[in-house]
Motif scaffolding. Structure first.
Motif, PDB file in Angstrom:
ATOM      1  N   VAL A  39      56.163  58.841 -76.280  1.00 29.03           N
ATOM      2  CA  VAL A  39      56.675  59.923 -75.447  1.00 29.03           C
ATOM      3  C   VAL A  39      57.269  59.311 -74.181  1.00 29.03           C
ATOM      4  O   VAL A  39      56.846  58.225 -73.753  1.00 29.03           O
ATOM      5  CB  VAL A  39      55.552  60.940 -75.106  1.00 29.03           C
ATOM      6  N   HIS A  40      58.240  59.998 -73.606  1.00 28.34           N
ATOM      7  CA  HIS A  40      58.842  59.564 -72.352  1.00 28.34           C
ATOM      8  C   HIS A  40      58.925  60.782 -71.436  1.00 28.34           C
ATOM      9  O   HIS A  40      59.476  61.812 -71.823  1.00 28.34           O
ATOM     10  CB  HIS A  40      60.238  58.986 -72.591  1.00 28.34           C
ATOM     11  N   HIS A  41      58.348  60.657 -70.254  1.00 28.85           N
ATOM     12  CA  HIS A  41      58.414  61.758 -69.290  1.00 28.85           C
ATOM     13  C   HIS A  41      58.452  61.197 -67.879  1.00 28.85           C
ATOM     14  O   HIS A  41      57.661  60.327 -67.528  1.00 28.85           O
ATOM     15  CB  HIS A  41      57.219  62.697 -69.453  1.00 28.85           C
ATOM     16  N   ASP A  42      59.343  61.720 -67.084  1.00 25.31           N
ATOM     17  CA  ASP A  42      59.425  61.362 -65.664  1.00 25.31           C
ATOM     18  C   ASP A  42      59.503  59.851 -65.440  1.00 25.31           C
ATOM     19  O   ASP A  42      58.824  59.310 -64.563  1.00 25.31           O
ATOM     20  CB  ASP A  42      58.210  61.929 -64.933  1.00 25.31           C
ATOM     21  N   GLY A  43      60.296  59.166 -66.268  1.00 24.86           N
ATOM     22  CA  GLY A  43      60.486  57.734 -66.092  1.00 24.86           C
ATOM     23  C   GLY A  43      59.388  56.863 -66.655  1.00 24.86           C
ATOM     24  O   GLY A  43      59.415  55.649 -66.466  1.00 24.86           O
TER      25      GLY A  43
END
Length: 186
Positions: A39-43
């Motif tokens: 997952v990728h979130h907020d950098g």
């Protein structure tokens, strides 16, 4: 049902079914593929080794993933609304072990020595060399006992040649001989 009963097992016909060692041992005999969810979130990127994944529906294409309650992966996925499934091949036991290690680095440092690229649909890491990749958008999340069950729409999938890494009875099996049908060989 009391909290204590919920911790011991499930209700079947009004009675609590003890999920002690015979039932757990029986469930451990269910072989499954091994994946690294990303997952990728907020950098920040995050990964987790997961074998509790299932195809729920073919039309629309929906999968289900079970993760421990309060896992970092679940929290980030709720915020991002999307994730990727990296299906591991037989030579990727090191990846399975790495992303299952609770003492591994956090955030992007988890991916430091890996070759990967961001998924165009989710931004999550697609790890090179995997048998297949699935790009997923979260549909629903439900708490179930000591796990969260995520239902997700599969928005894209890619596959490659190779044999799967399997989990059976709590161990990884990279050398299971699998005769692939011609339809899965390309």
């Amino acid at each position: 049902m009391t909290d204590q009963a919920q911790k011991r097992g499930a209700v079947a016909g009004g009675e609590v079914v003890d999920l002690g060692s015979p039932a757990r041992a029986a469930l451990r005999r269910l072989a499954s593929g091994v994946t690294v969810l990303t997952v990728h979130h907020d950098g920040t990127a995050h990964g987790a080794t997961v074998s509790a994944i299932v195809a729920v529906s073919r039309d629309p294409l929906v999968l289900g993933v079970a993760l421990r309650v309060s896992s970092t992966f679940t929290a980030l996925t709720e915020k991002a609304g999307a994730f990727c499934v990296n299906v591991l091949g037989r030579y990727q036991t090191d990846l399975a072990t790495h992303f299952a290690d609770p003492l591994r680095p956090t955030g992007d440092a988890q991916f430091h020595n890996l070759t990967w690229h961001p998924d165009p649909h989710t931004g999550a890491p697609l790890i090179d060399g995997c048998l297949s990749h699935l790009s997923c958008r979260v549909r629903e999340l439900h708490p179930v006992g000591d796990h969260d069950l995520i239902f997700a729409d599969v928005v894209e999938g890619r596959h490659h040649r190779g044999e799967p890494l399997l989990s059976y009875a709590g161990r990884l099996y990279p050398h299971v001989s699998v005769a692939l049908p011609p339809s899965l060989q390309s």
